[in-house]
Each structure stands twice: as structure tokens, then as C-alpha cells.
Write a protein that holds these residues in place. Structure first.
Motif, PDB file in Angstrom:
ATOM      1  N   THR A 186      18.992  -9.258   0.875  1.00 12.29           N
ATOM      2  CA  THR A 186      17.728  -8.511   0.747  1.00 12.29           C
ATOM      3  C   THR A 186      17.868  -7.107   1.314  1.00 12.29           C
ATOM      4  O   THR A 186      17.429  -6.122   0.699  1.00 12.29           O
ATOM      5  N   LYS A 187      18.465  -6.997   2.486  1.00 11.25           N
ATOM      6  CA  LYS A 187      18.647  -5.685   3.124  1.00 11.25           C
ATOM      7  C   LYS A 187      19.501  -4.782   2.243  1.00 11.25           C
ATOM      8  O   LYS A 187      19.203  -3.584   2.065  1.00 11.25           O
ATOM      9  N   ALA A 188      20.576  -5.327   1.675  1.00 15.93           N
ATOM     10  CA  ALA A 188      21.458  -4.528   0.822  1.00 15.93           C
ATOM     11  C   ALA A 188      20.707  -4.045  -0.426  1.00 15.93           C
ATOM     12  O   ALA A 188      20.879  -2.901  -0.865  1.00 15.93           O
ATOM     13  N   ILE A 189      19.847  -4.907  -0.995  1.00 13.21           N
ATOM     14  CA  ILE A 189      19.087  -4.529  -2.191  1.00 13.21           C
ATOM     15  C   ILE A 189      18.105  -3.404  -1.868  1.00 13.21           C
ATOM     16  O   ILE A 189      17.993  -2.419  -2.607  1.00 13.21           O
ATOM     17  N   VAL A 190      17.380  -3.551  -0.762  1.00 14.49           N
ATOM     18  CA  VAL A 190      16.393  -2.534  -0.371  1.00 14.49           C
ATOM     19  C   VAL A 190      17.073  -1.194  -0.122  1.00 14.49           C
ATOM     20  O   VAL A 190      16.606  -0.137  -0.576  1.00 14.49           O
ATOM     21  N   GLU A 191      18.182  -1.192   0.601  1.00 14.03           N
ATOM     22  CA  GLU A 191      18.887   0.051   0.900  1.00 14.03           C
ATOM     23  C   GLU A 191      19.490   0.668  -0.353  1.00 14.03           C
ATOM     24  O   GLU A 191      19.601   1.893  -0.448  1.00 14.03           O
ATOM     25  N   ALA A 192      19.873  -0.170  -1.316  1.00 14.54           N
ATOM     26  CA  ALA A 192      20.384   0.366  -2.578  1.00 14.54           C
ATOM     27  C   ALA A 192      19.296   1.135  -3.322  1.00 14.54           C
ATOM     28  O   ALA A 192      19.586   2.039  -4.109  1.00 14.54           O
ATOM     29  N   THR A 212       6.034 -14.254  11.649  1.00 15.26           N
ATOM     30  CA  THR A 212       6.987 -13.178  11.362  1.00 15.26           C
ATOM     31  C   THR A 212       6.448 -12.304  10.232  1.00 15.26           C
ATOM     32  O   THR A 212       5.823 -12.805   9.299  1.00 15.26           O
ATOM     33  N   GLU A 213       6.724 -10.997  10.357  1.00 15.52           N
ATOM     34  CA  GLU A 213       6.317 -10.062   9.309  1.00 15.52           C
ATOM     35  C   GLU A 213       7.520  -9.219   8.894  1.00 15.52           C
ATOM     36  O   GLU A 213       8.164  -8.589   9.731  1.00 15.52           O
ATOM     37  N   PHE A 214       7.811  -9.216   7.606  1.00 16.73           N
ATOM     38  CA  PHE A 214       8.829  -8.339   7.043  1.00 16.73           C
ATOM     39  C   PHE A 214       8.122  -7.187   6.342  1.00 16.73           C
ATOM     40  O   PHE A 214       7.158  -7.391   5.602  1.00 16.73           O
ATOM     41  N   ILE A 215       8.609  -5.966   6.590  1.00 22.32           N
ATOM     42  CA  ILE A 215       8.023  -4.774   5.972  1.00 22.32           C
ATOM     43  C   ILE A 215       9.119  -4.057   5.182  1.00 22.32           C
ATOM     44  O   ILE A 215      10.145  -3.654   5.745  1.00 22.32           O
ATOM     45  N   ILE A 216       8.887  -3.919   3.890  1.00 22.83           N
ATOM     46  CA  ILE A 216       9.835  -3.223   3.005  1.00 22.83           C
ATOM     47  C   ILE A 216       9.212  -1.881   2.621  1.00 22.83           C
ATOM     48  O   ILE A 216       8.052  -1.811   2.236  1.00 22.83           O
ATOM     49  N   LYS A 217      10.019  -0.795   2.727  1.00 24.21           N
ATOM     50  CA  LYS A 217       9.544   0.550   2.390  1.00 24.21           C
ATOM     51  C   LYS A 217      10.385   1.073   1.218  1.00 24.21           C
ATOM     52  O   LYS A 217      11.596   1.227   1.346  1.00 24.21           O
ATOM     53  N   ILE A 218       9.720   1.314   0.107  1.00 18.48           N
ATOM     54  CA  ILE A 218      10.403   1.789  -1.100  1.00 18.48           C
ATOM     55  C   ILE A 218       9.783   3.118  -1.526  1.00 18.48           C
ATOM     56  O   ILE A 218       8.563   3.197  -1.737  1.00 18.48           O
ATOM     57  N   PRO A 219      10.586   4.193  -1.656  1.00 17.45           N
ATOM     58  CA  PRO A 219      10.027   5.481  -2.109  1.00 17.45           C
ATOM     59  C   PRO A 219       9.454   5.369  -3.507  1.00 17.45           C
ATOM     60  O   PRO A 219      10.021   4.693  -4.375  1.00 17.45           O
ATOM     61  N   ILE A 220       8.324   6.041  -3.735  1.00 16.01           N
ATOM     62  CA  ILE A 220       7.709   6.026  -5.068  1.00 16.01           C
ATOM     63  C   ILE A 220       8.539   6.862  -6.042  1.00 16.01           C
ATOM     64  O   ILE A 220       8.768   6.476  -7.174  1.00 16.01           O
ATOM     65  N   ALA A 221       8.999   8.035  -5.588  1.00 11.52           N
ATOM     66  CA  ALA A 221       9.765   8.920  -6.469  1.00 11.52           C
ATOM     67  C   ALA A 221      11.108   8.297  -6.759  1.00 11.52           C
ATOM     68  O   ALA A 221      11.753   7.783  -5.863  1.00 11.52           O
ATOM     69  N   TYR A 279       0.853  -1.195   0.000  1.00 12.46           N
ATOM     70  CA  TYR A 279       0.000   0.000   0.000  1.00 12.46           C
ATOM     71  C   TYR A 279       0.886   1.240   0.000  1.00 12.46           C
ATOM     72  O   TYR A 279       2.091   1.176   0.306  1.00 12.46           O
ATOM     73  N   ASN A 280       0.258   2.370  -0.341  1.00  9.23           N
ATOM     74  CA  ASN A 280       0.969   3.648  -0.411  1.00  9.23           C
ATOM     75  C   ASN A 280       0.779   4.402   0.899  1.00  9.23           C
ATOM     76  O   ASN A 280      -0.349   4.642   1.317  1.00  9.23           O
ATOM     77  N   LEU A 281       1.881   4.757   1.554  1.00  5.90           N
ATOM     78  CA  LEU A 281       1.823   5.534   2.791  1.00  5.90           C
ATOM     79  C   LEU A 281       2.939   6.567   2.761  1.00  5.90           C
ATOM     80  O   LEU A 281       4.119   6.229   2.667  1.00  5.90           O
ATOM     81  N   ASN A 282       2.547   7.864   2.839  1.00  8.32           N
ATOM     82  CA  ASN A 282       3.531   8.961   2.856  1.00  8.32           C
ATOM     83  C   ASN A 282       4.461   8.906   1.647  1.00  8.32           C
ATOM     84  O   ASN A 282       5.686   9.031   1.766  1.00  8.32           O
ATOM     85  N   ASN A 283       3.868   8.644   0.468  1.00  4.10           N
ATOM     86  CA  ASN A 283       4.609   8.642  -0.790  1.00  4.10           C
ATOM     87  C   ASN A 283       5.684   7.559  -0.852  1.00  4.10           C
ATOM     88  O   ASN A 283       6.722   7.735  -1.474  1.00  4.10           O
ATOM     89  N   GLU A 284       5.436   6.446  -0.180  1.00  9.01           N
ATOM     90  CA  GLU A 284       6.318   5.295  -0.292  1.00  9.01           C
ATOM     91  C   GLU A 284       5.460   4.030  -0.269  1.00  9.01           C
ATOM     92  O   GLU A 284       4.410   3.983   0.385  1.00  9.01           O
ATOM     93  N   ILE A 285       5.886   3.025  -1.011  1.00  6.28           N
ATOM     94  CA  ILE A 285       5.172   1.758  -1.046  1.00  6.28           C
ATOM     95  C   ILE A 285       5.692   0.890   0.097  1.00  6.28           C
ATOM     96  O   ILE A 285       6.897   0.646   0.204  1.00  6.28           O
ATOM     97  N   ASN A 326      17.290   3.056  -1.797  1.00  3.32           N
ATOM     98  CA  ASN A 326      16.959   4.134  -0.841  1.00  3.32           C
ATOM     99  C   ASN A 326      15.755   3.777   0.035  1.00  3.32           C
ATOM    100  O   ASN A 326      14.990   4.645   0.458  1.00  3.32           O
ATOM    101  N   GLY A 327      15.583   2.492   0.257  1.00  2.00           N
ATOM    102  CA  GLY A 327      14.467   2.026   1.070  1.00  2.00           C
ATOM    103  C   GLY A 327      14.910   1.537   2.440  1.00  2.00           C
ATOM    104  O   GLY A 327      16.077   1.633   2.812  1.00  2.00           O
ATOM    105  N   GLU A 328      13.956   1.003   3.178  1.00  2.49           N
ATOM    106  CA  GLU A 328      14.214   0.459   4.507  1.00  2.49           C
ATOM    107  C   GLU A 328      13.504  -0.884   4.641  1.00  2.49           C
ATOM    108  O   GLU A 328      12.508  -1.143   3.958  1.00  2.49           O
ATOM    109  N   ILE A 329      14.014  -1.722   5.543  1.00  2.00           N
ATOM    110  CA  ILE A 329      13.373  -3.001   5.820  1.00  2.00           C
ATOM    111  C   ILE A 329      13.388  -3.220   7.328  1.00  2.00           C
ATOM    112  O   ILE A 329      14.362  -2.888   8.010  1.00  2.00           O
ATOM    113  N   GLU A 330      12.291  -3.739   7.842  1.00  2.00           N
ATOM    114  CA  GLU A 330      12.212  -4.032   9.263  1.00  2.00           C
ATOM    115  C   GLU A 330      11.461  -5.339   9.457  1.00  2.00           C
ATOM    116  O   GLU A 330      10.778  -5.829   8.542  1.00  2.00           O
TER     117      GLU A 330
END
Length: 460
Positions: free
Chosen positions: A430-436, A451-460, A380-386, A438-442
Motif C-alpha cells: 500500500t505504501k509503495a502504491i501511494v508513493e508511486a 487505528t486510522e490510516f490517512i492517505i494523501k493524494i495530489p489532485i493535479a 475530503y479536499n485539503l490544500n489541493n490534495e485528497i 506522489n502521495g503520502e500515507i500515515e
């Protein structure tokens, strides 16, 4: 410690003395300006009062000489020389004629007092003239002389000197208080700083087991202590992880090499025939080593600063559709149900690398979800990030392991990891790919709940 405390006290006292001196000087300047303004205003009021009094001494076409003399003598005592002339310029009353010596003596005294009080003061005798009117008709001229542009009376000089003495006393008391406060403050600052210095030396010597337990009332010192303690804790954890990493790499390499060695020795000694099955087993172990080296090579590339992303406009929904098709058999074998929710969103990502990162998470979810379990995937889209959520109801991860699951080769359960396979660096990749991107993973997890993994990727 004593030397440091003395230095801090000395710096504090010197700084305080400078500040007190500046405050005293500024206070003296502003007080003098305000006092000078008061003196000038008071002088104008005196002149106005004298003119009013002199005007009242003319009545019935003549002057009251006794009244003029009384006014003039009183003005002279206050530092003002009065002269009154008639309309025909005849002298009606003149303070210099009344007492010339007193007038000259007064001017000299005022000049001396003003120069003594303010060495750079430049003044001279000033005389102003004012018309005296009676019913609108000019009946005379009053000349008001004084030492100008302004002057202090004896009482005003005493007041100003007393004010300066008070400022000096206040400054002296301030310095004494500064010394006292400096000693107190330096004591409260030096002790924790010395502890920080000693702890920093221990950290440099790889001793991370001596946290600082000082607590002060100074926020900045407490922040410094907390930072050093956090640094020691982080380095200690990294040291432990480094040792575990070394052991795990050695194990990952030793197991297939031992198998290969034992098989080859048995074949060379004639104990085993070099059958297709035995050679196939050796080949599998070689492939296992190859995969491990390949994973390490991937991780080094993904974690490098010069990682090359081939970005393109990709629909996140299409990415997941392609990934889940590849997992259909694995999901069916364990009777795991997947619930996928999410609309189409266009992201500027490297499809292959992002897919690899998501595959690593889904693969783990399948491994550690029991037969008949469920995996929920939504975005889902939250604060301009997926935000991508991949949640299972599997065996979960212990709280103490959560901070380290993205570390290379880290395993929450070694025996389980050996059985399920894998090199233990999938989540690191996976963490290295997400950060490359400009995203975050928790990660959020509870034992036996999932277990729940949450990946945050900026839309822009």
C-alpha cells in the motif's frame, strides 16, 4: 586530535590575519580619502580667509603694508606664499621678496614630507589669483601659492602617522586575539568532530550502539552530531528489521513446506491414503506459497523505480463503492458497521493499484475490529490534495510498533498475525502504491481504541 586541533587553529589564525590585514588596508584607504578631503576643504577655507583679510587692508584709497606683511608672514608659516599686486600690476607685497629662502625651504620641506609619507605622491607648486575689490571696484590682485594639489602641515603629518601606528597596534592586538580565540574555538570544534569521526568508523564496522553525547554551542556541529546519531539509530533499526525479515520469510516458507513434506512422506510410507482431502490440503499449502511469492513479486514491482502506472480520470467515490461491495460478506459476518462520507472528486490514478492499496487497509481494519465494531471512511479536499481517512475502533497498534508497520513482514503481534493470516507485506505494498502516485500515507493508533490510516493524494 592534537594534530587536527593545530591545523584548525592555524587555518583560523591565517584567515584572521588575512581579514585583519584587509580591514586595516581598507581602513587606511578610507581614512586617507576622508583626511585628504578634509585637507582640501581646509586649504580652501584658508585661501578664502586670506583673501578676506587682504581685502580688509585696503581702505581710504591705500594699502596697510604692515597689515599685509602680518597676513603674509602668518600665511607663510602655514605653507602659503602670498603676493599682492595693485590694479596697475605694481607689487604691493611679496612673500618671496620678504624672505625668498624661507619660501623655497618651505616648498622643499613640504615636497619631501609628502613624498616620504606617500612615495607615489606627485605634486608641484600651484598659484591661484583672486581679484581684490573695494566697493565693487578692482583695486588689486592677490596671488596665493602653495604646494598642490594639497599638502599636509607638520601637525597633520604627525596626526596621520599616529593614526597609522594605531591601526598597526590594533591589527597586532587583533592577531593576538585571533590566536587566542582560534585556540578556544578549535578546542570546542575538534573534540566533537573527533567523536563524529570515531563514531562514523564504528558505524562502518556495523557497531551502532555508541551514540555521540557531545553538546556544543555551535548549531552546525550539533546538527552534524544529531544526523550521525540518527543515522546510527536508523541503521540499527534496519539491521534489526533485516534479521526479523529473514526469520519471517524463513518461517513463512518453512510452515507450508513442512506440512507438504509430512503429508507426502506419510503417503509415500503408506501411512495415509492419497485421498482427495489430503491432496486438497497439500494443494492449499502450495497455494499459500504461491500467494506469498506473488505478494513478494508485487512488492518488488511497486517499489521499483520503473513502476508502470496506467493512470486515468477516476472518481474516488466510485472506487470506494466498488471496493465496499466486495467486503459486504466479511462486514456482515462480524456485524461491522461502515460509515462512508465524501463527495465526488476526480483523481488521475491507476484505479487497479490504488484499489489494491485501499483494499489492504480495509482488510486489516476488518481483521482487527471486534464483532459489532465500526469503520469510518471519509475523504475530503485539503490544500489541493485528497485526504482519505480509514478509521476503525478495533484493537489498535502499540506506540512502539507504529514506526515499523510499513516494513516488510513486520508484525506487531506475531501470534495474532498467524491466526488472521496474511504475509505481512500488505501495508508495504500500500505504501509503495501511494508513493508511486506522489502521495503520502500515515497512521495514527492507540491500543484498544482503534487505528486510522490517512492517505494523501495530489489532485493535479
Amino acid at each position: 586530535m592534537v594534530k587536527l586541533k593545530n591545523k584548525i587553529t592555524a587555518y583560523f589564525v591565517i584567515l584572521s590575519m588575512i581579514l585583519i590585514a584587509l580591514i586595516s588596508i581598507m581602513a587606511n584607504i578610507f581614512i586617507k580619502k576622508g583626511f585628504d578631503k578634509y585637507i582640501v576643504t581646509n586649504l580652501e577655507n584658508k585661501k578664502t580667509s586670506i583673501i578676506t583679510s587682504l581685502t580688509s587692508q585696503y581702505h581710504n584709497g591705500g594699502w596697510d603694508i604692515k597689515g599685509l606683511e602680518s597676513i603674509g608672514v602668518n600665511a607663510l608659516e602655514n605653507g602659503i606664499i602670498v603676493r599682492v599686486e595693485g590694479s596697475n600690476k605694481s607689487i604691493i607685497w611679496n612673500a618671496r621678496q620678504y624672505n625668498s629662502g624661507m619660501c623655497e625651504s618651505m616648498i622643499r620641506r613640504i615636497n619631501k614630507d609628502m613624498v616620504d609619507l606617500f612615495p607615489k605622491f606627485q605634486g608641484n607648486y600651484i598659484e591661484n589669483n583672486y581679484d581684490i575689490l573695494d566697493n565693487g571696484n578692482k583695486v588689486g590682485v592677490a596671488y596665493i601659492g602653495y604646494y598642490g594639489p594639497y599638502y599636509y602641515s607638520e601637525s597633520e603629518i604627525l596626526f596621520f602617522k599616529m593614526l597609522n601606528r594605531i591601526l598597526i597596534i590594533v591589527a597586532f592586538v587583533g592577531i593576538i586575539l585571533a590566536v587566542f580565540v582560534g585556540i578556544l574555538i578549535s578546542g570546542s570544534i575538534v573534540k566533537p568532530i573527533v567523536r563524529v569521526i570515531n563514531t562514523s568508523k564504528l558505524i562502518a564496522a556495523h557497531n551502532y550502539k555508541n551514540p555521540i553525547d557531545e553538546n556544543t554551542n555551535i548549531y552546525e556541529i550539533n546538527s552534524l552530531i544529531a544526523s550521525v546519531n540518527y543515522l546510527a539509530k536508523s541503521l540499527d533499526e534496519q539491521e534489526t528489521l533485516r534479521k526479523v525479515l529473514t526469520k519471517d520469510i524463513a518461517h513463512e516458507l518453512r510452515t507450508p513446506l513442512t506440512t507438504i513434506q509430512s503429508h507426502l512422506e506419510a503417503i509415500m510410507d503408506g501411512i495415509w491414503e492419497p485421498s482427495k482431502e489430503r491432496l486438497s490440503s497439500i494443494h492449499e499449502e502450495i497455494q499459500r506459497l504461491y500467494r506469498l511469492i506473488g505478494d513478494l513479486d508485487k512488492l518488488s514491482k511497486f517499489e521499483g523505480e520503473d513502476i508502470n502506472l496506467k493512470r486515468s480520470k477516476e472518481d474516488i467515490k466510485d472506487i470506494f463503492n466498488g471496493i465496499l461491495i466486495n467486503f459486504e460478506k466479511s462486514l456482515k459476518d462480524k456485524n461491522i458497521r461502515t460509515v462512508v462520507e465524501g463527495e465526488s472528486y476526480i483523481l488521475n490514478v491507476d484505479r487497479d493499484k490504488m484499489s489494491q492499496g485501499i483494499i489492504n487497509i480495509i482488510s486489516n481494519a476488518i481483521k482487527y475490529t471486534n464483532y459489532g465494531g465500526i469503520i469510518n471512511i471519509n475523504w475530503y479536499n485539503l490544500n489541493n490534495e485528497i485526504r482519505i481517512s480509514i478509521k476503525d475502533n478495533g484493537i489498535g497498534i502499540g506506540e512502539k510498533h507504529l514506526p515499523y508497520i510499513f516494513e516488510r513482514f513486520y508484525r506487531a503481534d506475531e501470534s495474532r498475525a498467524r491466526i488472521t493470516g496474511g504475509s505481512g507485506i500488505g501495508l508495504s505494498i500500500t505504501k509503495a502504491i501511494v508513493e508511486a502516485h506522489n502521495g503520502e500515507i500515515e497512521v495514527l493508533s492507540n491500543l484498544e481504541k482503534g487505528t486510522e490510516f490517512i492517505i494523501k493524494i495530489p489532485i493535479a
